[in-house]
Scaffold this motif. Structure first.
Motif, PDB file in Angstrom:
ATOM      1  N   GLY A 107      30.585   0.233  39.318  1.00 42.00           N
ATOM      2  CA  GLY A 107      29.218  -0.126  38.943  1.00 42.00           C
ATOM      3  C   GLY A 107      28.228   0.379  39.980  1.00 42.00           C
ATOM      4  N   TYR A 108      28.664   0.376  41.226  1.00 37.13           N
ATOM      5  CA  TYR A 108      27.792   0.873  42.298  1.00 37.13           C
ATOM      6  C   TYR A 108      27.395   2.322  42.012  1.00 37.13           C
ATOM      7  CZ  TYR A 108      26.069   1.422  47.070  1.00 37.13           C
ATOM      8  OH  TYR A 108      25.281   1.635  48.158  1.00 37.13           O
ATOM      9  N   ALA A 109      28.408   3.141  41.698  1.00 40.72           N
ATOM     10  CA  ALA A 109      28.139   4.554  41.412  1.00 40.72           C
ATOM     11  C   ALA A 109      27.272   4.701  40.158  1.00 40.72           C
ATOM     12  CB  ALA A 109      29.453   5.308  41.242  1.00 40.72           C
ATOM     13  N   ALA A 110      27.533   3.869  39.156  1.00 37.72           N
ATOM     14  CA  ALA A 110      26.757   3.960  37.903  1.00 37.72           C
ATOM     15  C   ALA A 110      25.283   3.676  38.179  1.00 37.72           C
ATOM     16  CB  ALA A 110      27.313   2.976  36.877  1.00 37.72           C
ATOM     17  N   ASN A 111      25.018   2.655  38.985  1.00 34.20           N
ATOM     18  CA  ASN A 111      23.617   2.331  39.293  1.00 34.20           C
ATOM     19  C   ASN A 111      22.936   3.477  40.049  1.00 34.20           C
ATOM     20  OD1 ASN A 111      23.642  -0.087  37.988  1.00 34.20           O
ATOM     21  ND2 ASN A 111      23.988  -1.339  39.814  1.00 34.20           N
ATOM     22  N   LEU A 112      23.641   4.005  41.047  1.00 37.94           N
ATOM     23  CA  LEU A 112      23.066   5.144  41.781  1.00 37.94           C
ATOM     24  C   LEU A 112      22.782   6.294  40.822  1.00 37.94           C
ATOM     25  CD1 LEU A 112      25.159   5.540  45.070  1.00 37.94           C
ATOM     26  CD2 LEU A 112      23.140   4.138  44.693  1.00 37.94           C
ATOM     27  N   ASN A 131      17.738  -8.554  42.719  1.00 34.42           N
ATOM     28  CA  ASN A 131      18.679  -7.562  42.192  1.00 34.42           C
ATOM     29  C   ASN A 131      19.840  -7.317  43.153  1.00 34.42           C
ATOM     30  OD1 ASN A 131      17.426  -7.045  39.794  1.00 34.42           O
ATOM     31  ND2 ASN A 131      16.556  -5.069  40.390  1.00 34.42           N
ATOM     32  N   HIS A 132      20.934  -6.873  42.568  1.00 28.73           N
ATOM     33  CA  HIS A 132      22.107  -6.530  43.365  1.00 28.73           C
ATOM     34  C   HIS A 132      21.801  -5.380  44.330  1.00 28.73           C
ATOM     35  CE1 HIS A 132      26.277  -4.921  43.980  1.00 28.73           C
ATOM     36  NE2 HIS A 132      26.506  -6.209  44.097  1.00 28.73           N
ATOM     37  N   ALA A 133      22.484  -5.390  45.460  1.00 27.30           N
ATOM     38  CA  ALA A 133      22.264  -4.371  46.496  1.00 27.30           C
ATOM     39  C   ALA A 133      22.428  -2.952  45.952  1.00 27.30           C
ATOM     40  CB  ALA A 133      23.247  -4.601  47.647  1.00 27.30           C
ATOM     41  N   VAL A 173      16.787  -4.554  36.369  1.00 25.34           N
ATOM     42  CA  VAL A 173      17.152  -5.961  36.634  1.00 25.34           C
ATOM     43  C   VAL A 173      18.647  -6.180  36.452  1.00 25.34           C
ATOM     44  CG1 VAL A 173      14.925  -7.003  35.986  1.00 25.34           C
ATOM     45  CG2 VAL A 173      16.677  -6.643  34.230  1.00 25.34           C
ATOM     46  N   ASP A 174      19.143  -7.189  37.160  1.00 28.60           N
ATOM     47  CA  ASP A 174      20.444  -7.767  36.826  1.00 28.60           C
ATOM     48  C   ASP A 174      20.205  -8.634  35.587  1.00 28.60           C
ATOM     49  OD1 ASP A 174      21.115  -6.862  39.384  1.00 28.60           O
ATOM     50  OD2 ASP A 174      21.981  -8.775  40.016  1.00 28.60           O
ATOM     51  N   THR A 175      21.109  -8.643  34.647  1.00 27.86           N
ATOM     52  CA  THR A 175      20.946  -9.570  33.516  1.00 27.86           C
ATOM     53  C   THR A 175      21.313 -10.984  33.947  1.00 27.86           C
ATOM     54  OG1 THR A 175      23.186  -9.134  32.829  1.00 27.86           O
ATOM     55  CG2 THR A 175      21.463  -7.781  31.815  1.00 27.86           C
ATOM     56  N   TYR A 177      22.083 -12.949  37.619  1.00 34.81           N
ATOM     57  CA  TYR A 177      21.956 -12.712  39.057  1.00 34.81           C
ATOM     58  C   TYR A 177      23.229 -13.152  39.773  1.00 34.81           C
ATOM     59  CZ  TYR A 177      17.544 -10.857  38.082  1.00 34.81           C
ATOM     60  OH  TYR A 177      16.589 -10.004  37.591  1.00 34.81           O
ATOM     61  N   SER A 178      23.749 -12.219  40.582  1.00 27.68           N
ATOM     62  CA  SER A 178      25.131 -12.363  41.042  1.00 27.68           C
ATOM     63  C   SER A 178      25.338 -13.480  42.047  1.00 27.68           C
ATOM     64  CB  SER A 178      25.618 -11.043  41.633  1.00 27.68           C
ATOM     65  OG  SER A 178      24.763 -10.616  42.671  1.00 27.68           O
ATOM     66  N   MET A 179      24.298 -13.936  42.706  1.00 28.62           N
ATOM     67  CA  MET A 179      24.481 -15.009  43.681  1.00 28.62           C
ATOM     68  C   MET A 179      23.909 -16.339  43.190  1.00 28.62           C
ATOM     69  SD  MET A 179      26.239 -13.860  46.066  1.00 28.62           S
ATOM     70  CE  MET A 179      27.027 -12.317  45.623  1.00 28.62           C
ATOM     71  N   TYR A 230      21.825   0.596  29.527  1.00 26.63           N
ATOM     72  CA  TYR A 230      22.684  -0.559  29.785  1.00 26.63           C
ATOM     73  C   TYR A 230      23.854  -0.155  30.685  1.00 26.63           C
ATOM     74  CZ  TYR A 230      26.008  -4.297  28.669  1.00 26.63           C
ATOM     75  OH  TYR A 230      26.905  -5.330  28.742  1.00 26.63           O
ATOM     76  N   MET A 231      24.176  -0.999  31.664  1.00 23.39           N
ATOM     77  CA  MET A 231      25.347  -0.758  32.509  1.00 23.39           C
ATOM     78  C   MET A 231      26.199  -2.020  32.541  1.00 23.39           C
ATOM     79  SD  MET A 231      27.189  -0.991  35.488  1.00 23.39           S
ATOM     80  CE  MET A 231      26.222  -1.941  36.643  1.00 23.39           C
ATOM     81  N   ALA A 232      27.492  -1.859  32.292  1.00 21.55           N
ATOM     82  CA  ALA A 232      28.408  -2.996  32.467  1.00 21.55           C
ATOM     83  C   ALA A 232      29.540  -2.564  33.385  1.00 21.55           C
ATOM     84  CB  ALA A 232      28.980  -3.448  31.129  1.00 21.55           C
ATOM     85  N   THR A 233      29.956  -3.467  34.243  1.00 23.66           N
ATOM     86  CA  THR A 233      31.114  -3.157  35.082  1.00 23.66           C
ATOM     87  C   THR A 233      32.379  -3.558  34.333  1.00 23.66           C
ATOM     88  OG1 THR A 233      30.891  -5.275  36.200  1.00 23.66           O
ATOM     89  CG2 THR A 233      29.873  -3.392  37.251  1.00 23.66           C
ATOM     90  N   LEU A 234      33.463  -2.890  34.652  1.00 21.42           N
ATOM     91  CA  LEU A 234      34.735  -3.158  33.974  1.00 21.42           C
ATOM     92  C   LEU A 234      35.744  -3.812  34.911  1.00 21.42           C
ATOM     93  CD1 LEU A 234      34.730   0.208  32.027  1.00 21.42           C
ATOM     94  CD2 LEU A 234      34.494  -2.079  31.021  1.00 21.42           C
ATOM     95  N   GLY A 235      35.305  -4.119  36.120  1.00 16.71           N
ATOM     96  CA  GLY A 235      36.203  -4.747  37.092  1.00 16.71           C
ATOM     97  C   GLY A 235      35.979  -6.245  37.207  1.00 16.71           C
ATOM     98  N   LYS A 236      35.076  -6.798  36.408  1.00 13.07           N
ATOM     99  CA  LYS A 236      34.817  -8.233  36.507  1.00 13.07           C
ATOM    100  C   LYS A 236      35.461  -8.911  35.297  1.00 13.07           C
ATOM    101  CE  LYS A 236      30.957  -7.861  39.676  1.00 13.07           C
ATOM    102  NZ  LYS A 236      31.068  -6.451  40.085  1.00 13.07           N
ATOM    103  N   ALA A 237      34.671  -9.378  34.318  1.00  6.28           N
ATOM    104  CA  ALA A 237      35.297 -10.076  33.186  1.00  6.28           C
ATOM    105  C   ALA A 237      36.316  -9.194  32.465  1.00  6.28           C
ATOM    106  CB  ALA A 237      34.230 -10.556  32.203  1.00  6.28           C
TER     107      ALA A 237
HETATM  108  C1  LIG Z   1      25.099  -7.204  39.652  1.00  8.67           C
HETATM  109  C2  LIG Z   1      26.089  -6.204  40.139  1.00  8.67           C
HETATM  110  N1  LIG Z   1      25.876  -4.908  39.893  1.00  8.67           N
HETATM  111  C3  LIG Z   1      26.727  -3.961  40.307  1.00  8.67           C
HETATM  112  C4  LIG Z   1      27.864  -4.293  41.007  1.00  8.67           C
HETATM  113  C5  LIG Z   1      28.754  -3.201  41.452  1.00  8.67           C
HETATM  114  O1  LIG Z   1      29.817  -3.052  40.555  1.00  8.67           O
HETATM  115  P1  LIG Z   1      31.206  -2.500  41.061  1.00  8.67           P
HETATM  116  O2  LIG Z   1      31.876  -3.623  41.769  1.00  8.67           O
HETATM  117  O3  LIG Z   1      31.929  -2.067  39.841  1.00  8.67           O
HETATM  118  O4  LIG Z   1      30.898  -1.355  41.984  1.00  8.67           O
HETATM  119  C6  LIG Z   1      28.135  -5.652  41.271  1.00  8.67           C
HETATM  120  C7  LIG Z   1      29.321  -6.130  41.990  1.00  8.67           C
HETATM  121  O5  LIG Z   1      30.124  -5.576  42.573  1.00  8.67           O
HETATM  122  C8  LIG Z   1      27.226  -6.618  40.827  1.00  8.67           C
HETATM  123  O6  LIG Z   1      27.440  -7.909  41.077  1.00  8.67           O
END
Ligand SMILES: Cc1ncc(COP(=O)(O)O)c(C=O)c1O
Length: 386
Positions: A107-112, A131-133, A173-175, A177-179, A230-237
């Motif tokens: 997801g980090y790479a996708a956002n970048l 927003n996420h870092a 935006v984060d849909t 918020y991760s914290m 839209y971006m979704a990560t595949l390493g979480k749920a």
């Molecule tokens: C809101 C959010 N976006 C992006 C990421 C990055 O995704 P990934 O872990 O797949 O790099 C995370 C967490 O790691 C996240 O919590």
């Protein structure tokens, strides 16, 4: 940082209770984990549906490795793009109701990739303060004018949009918020995006699989617009690894041509796409797990409301226990560990100074009695008033 300055800098991290350390797991991900010979009940993963060690995903990955080998051996644009990845991309796009999708290693790479390839120096990006870092890093990488608005403050966002000279604008935006576990007001954000001709970029890392009958934030809010990316990560749920971006075919084709974090990296292992396809099937039929998760969320909110901790409304599996000071948060996490609970302490800079917290993360594999036991332990620690 000069090499000779590192020892003092590391010591400063220690004295300010900010040095980070990794726990080494001896078990697969799950609610019952073992670390350094000790068993723990974990509230620490983003494996919200308990799929990370699901037998069907394990079997799909093994079968995938047998069919496709292990390494992709190349970037997607050279010779590292496989039929099963094409299939997974189409399945991901269809799953969230968008025309096309692109897989990423994270997801980090996708956002970048998205933000830096759509925006440049003359453009502007508007980002929620929480927003996420990875989104913040993406905004900086893009070199666009980077404006942050107070958390979920639509009035401030509108003011910024109304006063920007930039023609190309993107709201990120984060849909969820991760914290904090709270959500972005997506319908209102899309209305602003339409009004001010901006892209709306949604990072659904914590919504996908959980919200909208598993289809994520788009499913939850029925958002339909060419402006949405839209971006979704595949390493979480989803319990696998990587991420996908879904959007119009033109956006996806642009990313494929221009996104450096997509072009200049080795493709994900193709077998992972076999696990992704299996995961989508399970997510689609995981309504009972999501209903169970909702019960756990309601129970957590009840227990928080009767404690002396703040109880920010969160209808997602992310349930923060906001303690305040770093030292107290670390002490509480350490106490919980002695009692067999693994709950991570989150400190600045991940969260604002003065809002250090335990980040309770729920999984459909948890049982209500386990949550009760955790809150009983917190109460015994003298930290709740109930
Ligand atoms: C809101 C959010 N976006 C992006 C990421 C990055 O995704 P990934 O872990 O797949 O790099 C995370 C967490 O790691 C996240 O919590």
């Amino acid at each position: 940082m000069l090499p000779q300055d590192l020892p003092a800098a590391l010591l400063k991290l220690d004295t300010s209770q900010l040095r980070r350390q990794r726990a080494v797991l001896d078990t697969p991900q799950g609610v019952e984990i073992a670390i350094a010979g000790q068993n723990y009940l974990s509230f620490a993963s983003n494996d919200y549906l308990g799929l990370a060690n699901h037998p069907e995903l394990v079997a799909a990955l093994i079968a995938g490795a047998q069919r496709w080998g292990v390494g992709s051996g190349s970037s997607h644009l050279l010779s590292g793009h496989f039929a099963v990845q094409e299939e997974a991309e189409n399945a991901c796009a269809q799953f969230v109701g968008l025309p096309a999708a692109l897989l990423f290693g994270s997801g980090y790479a996708a956002n970048l990739a998205v933000i830096s390839s759509l925006l440049g120096r003359d453009d502007a990006v508007f980002a929620d303060k929480l927003n996420h870092a990875s989104l913040n890093d993406a905004c900086l990488l893009s070199r666009a004018t980077f404006k942050r608005f107070a958390h979920n403050d639509l009035a401030q966002l509108e003011y910024l949009l109304a006063h920007t000279p930039a023609k190309t604008r993107l709201i990120a935006v984060d849909t969820v918020y991760s914290m904090d576990g709270d959500e972005a007001p997506l319908v209102a954000l899309l209305a602003l995006a339409e009004k001010y001709q901006a892209w709306l970029y949604l990072d659904d890392a914590h919504g996908f699989g959980v919200l909208g009958a598993g289809r994520g934030a788009l499913g939850e809010h029925a958002l339909h617009s060419e402006r949405v990316i839209y971006m979704a990560t595949l390493g979480k749920a989803a319990g696998v690894s990587g991420a996908f971006v879904a959007a119009s075919q033109n956006v996806i084709t642009w990313l494929l041509n221009k996104a450096r974090p997509y072009i200049y990296t080795t493709a994900q292992a193709p077998a992972l796409s076999c696990a992704i396809l299996a995961s989508l099937d399970i997510i689609a039929s995981a309504s009972p797990q999501r209903a169970h998760l909702q019960q756990l969320i309601a129970l957590t909110q009840q227990r928080l409301a009767s404690s002396h901790y703040p109880c920010p409304p969160s209808r997602t599996p992310i349930q923060p226990i906001i303690v305040g000071s770093e030292a107290q948060t670390l002490a509480l996490a350490a106490h919980l560990r002695t009692q067999g609970f693994w709950v991570p302490a989150i400190r600045p800079p991940t969260v604002a100074v003065g809002s250090a917290r335990l980040r309770l993360s729920l999984s459909a594999q948890h049982q209500p009695q386990q949550l009760d036991a955790l809150f009983d332990c917190l109460r015994q620690a003298g930290n709740t008033k109930s």
